[in-house]
Design a protein around this motif. Sequence first.
Motif, short mmCIF file in Angstrom:
data_model
loop_
_atom_site.label_atom_id
_atom_site.label_comp_id
_atom_site.label_asym_id
_atom_site.label_seq_id
_atom_site.Cartn_x
_atom_site.Cartn_y
_atom_site.Cartn_z
N ASP A 108 -3.69 -1.91 -0.21
CA ASP A 108 -3.74 -3.00 0.75
C ASP A 108 -2.40 -3.72 0.72
O ASP A 108 -2.14 -4.53 -0.15
N ARG A 109 -1.52 -3.35 1.68
CA ARG A 109 -0.22 -4.04 1.71
C ARG A 109 0.21 -4.28 3.15
O ARG A 109 -0.27 -3.60 4.08
N PRO A 110 1.11 -5.28 3.35
CA PRO A 110 1.53 -5.64 4.71
C PRO A 110 1.91 -4.41 5.53
O PRO A 110 2.65 -3.55 5.08
N GLY A 111 1.36 -4.30 6.71
CA GLY A 111 1.83 -3.28 7.65
C GLY A 111 1.32 -1.88 7.43
O GLY A 111 1.75 -0.96 8.12
N LEU A 156 -0.74 4.15 11.97
CA LEU A 156 -0.80 4.42 13.41
C LEU A 156 0.52 5.00 13.91
O LEU A 156 0.56 5.75 14.89
N LEU A 189 -1.65 -0.45 8.09
CA LEU A 189 -2.33 0.10 9.26
C LEU A 189 -1.31 0.48 10.33
O LEU A 189 -1.39 1.55 10.94
N HIS A 190 -0.34 -0.41 10.54
CA HIS A 190 0.72 -0.11 11.51
C HIS A 190 1.46 1.17 11.14
O HIS A 190 1.72 2.02 12.00
#
Lengths: 258, 258
Positions: free
Chosen positions: A185-188, A194, A190-191
């Motif tokens: 779980d870290r910033p970005g 994708l 999911l981005h």
Amino acid sequence: MKVALLGPEGTYTHQAAEKYFEDLEPEFCSTIREVFESDTEAKLVPIENSLGGGVTDTIDLLREKDEKISGEVVLPIQHALISDEKSIEDIEKVKSHPQALAQCKQIIEQHGWSTEETNSTADAVTGLETGEAALASEIAAEINDKNILKRSVQDRDVNVTRFLVLNGEPEAREKSSLILEPGEDRPGLLHAMLSCFAGHEINLSHIQSRPTKEKLGEYYFYVEAEASGEKLQKAVTALETYGDVQNLGGYRKAERPE
Amino acid sequence: MKVALLGPEGTYTHQAAEKYFEDLEPEFCSTIREVFESDTEAKLVPIENSLGGGVTDTIDLLREKDEKISGEVVLPIQHALISDEKSIEDIEKVKSHPQALAQCKQIIEQHGWSTEETNSTADAVTGLETGEAALASEIAAEINDKNILKRSVQDRDVNVTRFLVLNGEPEAREKSSLILEPGEDRPGLLHAMLSCFAGHEINLSHIQSRPTKEKLGEYYFYVEAEASGEKLQKAVTALETYGDVQNLGGYRKAERPE
């Protein structure tokens, strides 16, 4: 072909199965889990409805059971007014599943009919008495040898359900379903995941987040990507650098109503 | 402070409100819509559960009503099996809020119980008949003088619910909630929208897709971003080049259990 699906006979799931399979031998189950756990040649499960959104039971079971998807069916839900009576003027009461009654408010109010809730739309048809009508699928009228007094009596036309076929033989592989589990779980992140699709110019037609049930805020993603084979495999190889990927198989894209 | 929340007395929402507000004067409502439509100083609604996922009614009403979010509360949930019966063998049906029923699937399937949905877990306890049990908080059993047949019957022990406080005064603005509505359906648009957060180094702690109810496959997104003020505004300005954005407000991030 023997196909497990949500029963009883005459539901919309049954109608969707009739639409997809030429030689359907339905095996009716009472829960989505039961459908997944049956050992029929093929299975049919609802995945998405235009009003209710993703069917969470199905998504969680796709991840748990790792069944291969071989097709999809898109079915506009159109309630018919079904009765033993021959004229709409003789109707005093309508029976159906609460959801169907809610979707046909206009015609009910127009005629001033009283209402009665049943466990399924199909149950409403089998329990009809004098002066009563049911709101259900046209197939339920055929099976039970009843009259269709009026077709398509729902208030709006945007009630569409999409179903997935499991375990069958795909007719083509135009799209694929994947389960993505981010490794951290870290910033970005999911981005970044994708971007593996965007980088390979693969369109995502559906994305749904579901809890992993391990920890508050920890999610996995069910996605449908418009690719398969080598092209998809490149994206999967990239995705696997960020987390776990389950490929649930490639299948033909069903036509959507306008 | 007068706070609208899902009643009656003894629900988990009640327990969460007691945790957040020092001077709570609860105004109990019977649906999430009623909470949104009440004119109290503040309101409290469930947004996410670690087993059930996003609370779809709340997400749809955040989009519809455009209420400002001022805080969040995180509460570990443990359901008890509550009845007038004295033995678990005499139970044939369990009643509860749909989310609680979803969180206790294993015990329900194991015993083959039928289920009935109620407006709240506490309502399930007050409406019990012969052969029935409710899934609710232990405090609801005490208040209504019922038997606890089994404690902690949820599928797993990681059952945590997060609530949002609406209309109050935020203590800080560490994170913000947004509704994103893509202006068109084209390859990579979700990825492009998320790049507005990644580009400004803003972490997304939550993303949930919901149908617009206009057309099958047409979704909007509820997201929580760990930013507010000027930094968030830059991302919003970029996001608005892709579609519509509703900013639901900034608030303090609540602590999560380990």
